[in-house]
Design a protein around this motif. Structure first.
Motif, PDB file in Angstrom:
ATOM      1  N   ALA A 119      -8.386   0.366   1.390  1.00  0.00           N
ATOM      2  CA  ALA A 119      -8.871   1.371   0.440  1.00  0.00           C
ATOM      3  C   ALA A 119      -7.742   2.020  -0.360  1.00  0.00           C
ATOM      4  CB  ALA A 119      -9.653   2.449   1.184  1.00  0.00           C
ATOM      5  N   ALA A 120      -6.500   1.787   0.049  1.00  0.00           N
ATOM      6  CA  ALA A 120      -5.357   2.364  -0.670  1.00  0.00           C
ATOM      7  C   ALA A 120      -5.153   1.731  -2.044  1.00  0.00           C
ATOM      8  CB  ALA A 120      -4.083   2.193   0.164  1.00  0.00           C
ATOM      9  N   ALA A 121      -5.844   0.646  -2.326  1.00  0.00           N
ATOM     10  CA  ALA A 121      -5.668  -0.059  -3.600  1.00  0.00           C
ATOM     11  C   ALA A 121      -5.903   0.868  -4.795  1.00  0.00           C
ATOM     12  CB  ALA A 121      -6.599  -1.266  -3.664  1.00  0.00           C
ATOM     13  N   ALA A 122      -6.864   1.767  -4.692  1.00  0.00           N
ATOM     14  CA  ALA A 122      -7.182   2.657  -5.818  1.00  0.00           C
ATOM     15  C   ALA A 122      -5.989   3.553  -6.150  1.00  0.00           C
ATOM     16  CB  ALA A 122      -8.402   3.502  -5.486  1.00  0.00           C
ATOM     17  N   ALA A 123      -5.321   4.087  -5.123  1.00  0.00           N
ATOM     18  CA  ALA A 123      -4.160   4.953  -5.358  1.00  0.00           C
ATOM     19  C   ALA A 123      -3.001   4.156  -5.946  1.00  0.00           C
ATOM     20  CB  ALA A 123      -3.733   5.616  -4.047  1.00  0.00           C
ATOM     21  N   HIS A 151      12.842   2.674 -10.313  1.00  0.00           N
ATOM     22  CA  HIS A 151      13.110   1.737  -9.226  1.00  0.00           C
ATOM     23  C   HIS A 151      11.871   0.942  -8.820  1.00  0.00           C
ATOM     24  CE1 HIS A 151      16.951   3.837  -8.754  1.00  0.00           C
ATOM     25  NE2 HIS A 151      16.251   4.956  -8.850  1.00  0.00           N
ATOM     26  N   LEU A 152      10.702   1.542  -9.028  1.00  0.00           N
ATOM     27  CA  LEU A 152       9.434   0.877  -8.719  1.00  0.00           C
ATOM     28  C   LEU A 152       8.484   1.046  -9.903  1.00  0.00           C
ATOM     29  CD1 LEU A 152       8.865   2.103  -5.042  1.00  0.00           C
ATOM     30  CD2 LEU A 152       9.464  -0.218  -5.752  1.00  0.00           C
ATOM     31  N   PRO A 153       8.748   0.324 -11.000  1.00  0.00           N
ATOM     32  CA  PRO A 153       7.872   0.473 -12.163  1.00  0.00           C
ATOM     33  C   PRO A 153       6.429   0.063 -11.869  1.00  0.00           C
ATOM     34  CG  PRO A 153       9.389  -1.380 -12.436  1.00  0.00           C
ATOM     35  CD  PRO A 153       9.849  -0.613 -11.243  1.00  0.00           C
ATOM     36  N   LYS A 154       6.268  -0.924 -10.970  1.00  0.00           N
ATOM     37  CA  LYS A 154       4.929  -1.365 -10.572  1.00  0.00           C
ATOM     38  C   LYS A 154       4.963  -1.783  -9.121  1.00  0.00           C
ATOM     39  CE  LYS A 154       1.130  -4.469 -11.856  1.00  0.00           C
ATOM     40  NZ  LYS A 154       0.697  -5.572 -12.765  1.00  0.00           N
ATOM     41  N   VAL A 155       3.971  -1.352  -8.369  1.00  0.00           N
ATOM     42  CA  VAL A 155       3.882  -1.705  -6.956  1.00  0.00           C
ATOM     43  C   VAL A 155       2.875  -2.843  -6.803  1.00  0.00           C
ATOM     44  CG1 VAL A 155       3.310  -0.911  -4.639  1.00  0.00           C
ATOM     45  CG2 VAL A 155       4.481   0.627  -6.228  1.00  0.00           C
ATOM     46  N   GLU A 156       3.387  -4.024  -6.492  1.00  0.00           N
ATOM     47  CA  GLU A 156       2.508  -5.177  -6.244  1.00  0.00           C
ATOM     48  C   GLU A 156       1.994  -5.112  -4.811  1.00  0.00           C
ATOM     49  OE1 GLU A 156       1.745  -7.229  -8.574  1.00  0.00           O
ATOM     50  OE2 GLU A 156       3.313  -6.997 -10.090  1.00  0.00           O
ATOM     51  N   TYR A 157       0.755  -5.549  -4.613  1.00  0.00           N
ATOM     52  CA  TYR A 157       0.195  -5.539  -3.264  1.00  0.00           C
ATOM     53  C   TYR A 157      -0.769  -6.709  -3.082  1.00  0.00           C
ATOM     54  CZ  TYR A 157      -3.877  -3.344  -5.558  1.00  0.00           C
ATOM     55  OH  TYR A 157      -4.938  -3.075  -6.378  1.00  0.00           O
ATOM     56  N   THR A 158      -0.984  -7.056  -1.828  1.00  0.00           N
ATOM     57  CA  THR A 158      -1.959  -8.081  -1.462  1.00  0.00           C
ATOM     58  C   THR A 158      -2.873  -7.495  -0.401  1.00  0.00           C
ATOM     59  OG1 THR A 158      -0.499  -8.996   0.254  1.00  0.00           O
ATOM     60  CG2 THR A 158      -0.371  -9.976  -1.954  1.00  0.00           C
ATOM     61  N   THR A 159      -4.106  -7.977  -0.349  1.00  0.00           N
ATOM     62  CA  THR A 159      -5.044  -7.506   0.667  1.00  0.00           C
ATOM     63  C   THR A 159      -5.362  -8.639   1.631  1.00  0.00           C
ATOM     64  OG1 THR A 159      -6.892  -8.016  -0.821  1.00  0.00           O
ATOM     65  CG2 THR A 159      -6.074  -5.750  -0.812  1.00  0.00           C
ATOM     66  N   GLU A 160      -5.543  -8.243   2.882  1.00  0.00           N
ATOM     67  CA  GLU A 160      -5.867  -9.206   3.940  1.00  0.00           C
ATOM     68  C   GLU A 160      -6.835  -8.525   4.899  1.00  0.00           C
ATOM     69  OE1 GLU A 160      -3.618 -11.722   7.494  1.00  0.00           O
ATOM     70  OE2 GLU A 160      -2.451 -10.614   6.023  1.00  0.00           O
ATOM     71  N   GLY A 161      -8.110  -8.864   4.788  1.00  0.00           N
ATOM     72  CA  GLY A 161      -9.107  -8.197   5.608  1.00  0.00           C
ATOM     73  C   GLY A 161      -9.183  -6.721   5.255  1.00  0.00           C
ATOM     74  N   ASP A 162      -8.998  -5.878   6.260  1.00  0.00           N
ATOM     75  CA  ASP A 162      -9.064  -4.439   6.060  1.00  0.00           C
ATOM     76  C   ASP A 162      -7.701  -3.823   5.750  1.00  0.00           C
ATOM     77  OD1 ASP A 162     -11.787  -4.452   6.586  1.00  0.00           O
ATOM     78  OD2 ASP A 162     -11.495  -4.160   8.746  1.00  0.00           O
ATOM     79  N   SER A 163      -6.688  -4.664   5.565  1.00  0.00           N
ATOM     80  CA  SER A 163      -5.329  -4.158   5.347  1.00  0.00           C
ATOM     81  C   SER A 163      -4.803  -4.519   3.965  1.00  0.00           C
ATOM     82  CB  SER A 163      -4.371  -4.720   6.411  1.00  0.00           C
ATOM     83  OG  SER A 163      -4.750  -4.312   7.698  1.00  0.00           O
ATOM     84  N   LEU A 164      -3.882  -3.710   3.511  1.00  0.00           N
ATOM     85  CA  LEU A 164      -3.218  -3.927   2.225  1.00  0.00           C
ATOM     86  C   LEU A 164      -1.712  -3.924   2.496  1.00  0.00           C
ATOM     87  CD1 LEU A 164      -3.957  -2.040  -1.085  1.00  0.00           C
ATOM     88  CD2 LEU A 164      -1.661  -1.971  -0.109  1.00  0.00           C
ATOM     89  N   HIS A 165      -1.009  -4.897   1.908  1.00  0.00           N
ATOM     90  CA  HIS A 165       0.427  -5.036   2.166  1.00  0.00           C
ATOM     91  C   HIS A 165       1.230  -4.894   0.870  1.00  0.00           C
ATOM     92  CE1 HIS A 165      -0.561  -6.405   6.175  1.00  0.00           C
ATOM     93  NE2 HIS A 165      -1.327  -7.351   5.670  1.00  0.00           N
TER      94      HIS A 165
END
Length: 214
Positions: A119-123, A151-165
């Motif tokens: 659910a952190a994807a929205a933030a 230093h972090l212009p964009k935060v890339e993330y991946t989701t796996e089941g109920d987790s986000l990395h």
């Protein structure tokens, strides 16, 4: 005299061992092991030890290291590893023991994996849409404002089941050392994403030219 690097993981309950307590743990474990480590001279001799980039309390790591010295001419490093692992507290595992190849001052970046609930994807999407993300960094010389977007212009993330990395690398040099808690703290303050819901794992160190620090 040989300088020996003891590399180790620090996870689970061990993530709540502070640097000061970790120093005490290593002193006691090295003494119990009977390994031929060198002691400082003087009125109160103790085992010489130096740690690279102390880890923040509550964060986990796969790339911690402490340097010690030995006067042994041909140390059996596999025997060192086995002797230490046999008496290490829960959560600390020795992964490698060997002569120092790179000095700790060559560390320029630390790479992390941050795991959130999906659910952190929205933030994170909201953070990526921002033009500016100023945060206050606390230091021994006082507090200063750091622009995270530099230093972090964009935060890339991946989701796996109920987790986000999230996989990211941040400056970890003496001149500038940024903790991933700056990001998790900003996400909590700005978007209400609880920082305590983030699991922070330090994966590796890199040199200035992005080579793996060993």
């Amino acid at each position: 005299m040989i300088t020996v690097r003891i590399s180790f993981e620090k996870k689970n309950e061990a993530s709540y061992i502070s640097l000061l307590d970790l120093q005490r743990v290593m002193q006691r474990v090295l003494k119990r092991s009977g390994l031929p480590v060198w002691h400082t001279l003087g009125f109160n001799p103790h085992i010489y030890m130096t740690f690279a980039c102390p880890l923040s309390l509550g964060q986990e790591s796969e790339c911690e290291c402490v340097d010690v010295k030995t006067e042994a001419e041909a140390p059996d490093f596999e025997q060192w590893k086995a002797a230490l692992n046999a008496i290490m507290p829960a959560g600390i595992v020795i992964t490698h023991v060997g002569p120092v190849q790179m000095k700790a001052d060559l560390i320029a970046y630390a790479c992390y994996r941050i795991t959130y609930p999906a659910a952190a994807a929205a933030a994170l999407d909201a953070y990526n849409a921002l033009e500016s993300a100023p945060v206050e960094k606390h230091g021994k010389k006082g507090n200063k404002i750091i622009e995270l977007k530099e230093h972090l212009p964009k935060v890339e993330y991946t989701t796996e089941g109920d987790s986000l990395h999230i996989e990211l690398c941040l400056p970890a040099a003496q001149e500038l050392n940024l903790n991933p808690s700056l990001l998790t703290g900003f996400l909590e303050e700005k978007f209400g994403l609880p920082a305590v819901s983030a699991n922070i794992l330090r994966k590796k160190f890199l040199t200035a030219d992005k080579q793996l620090f060993v």
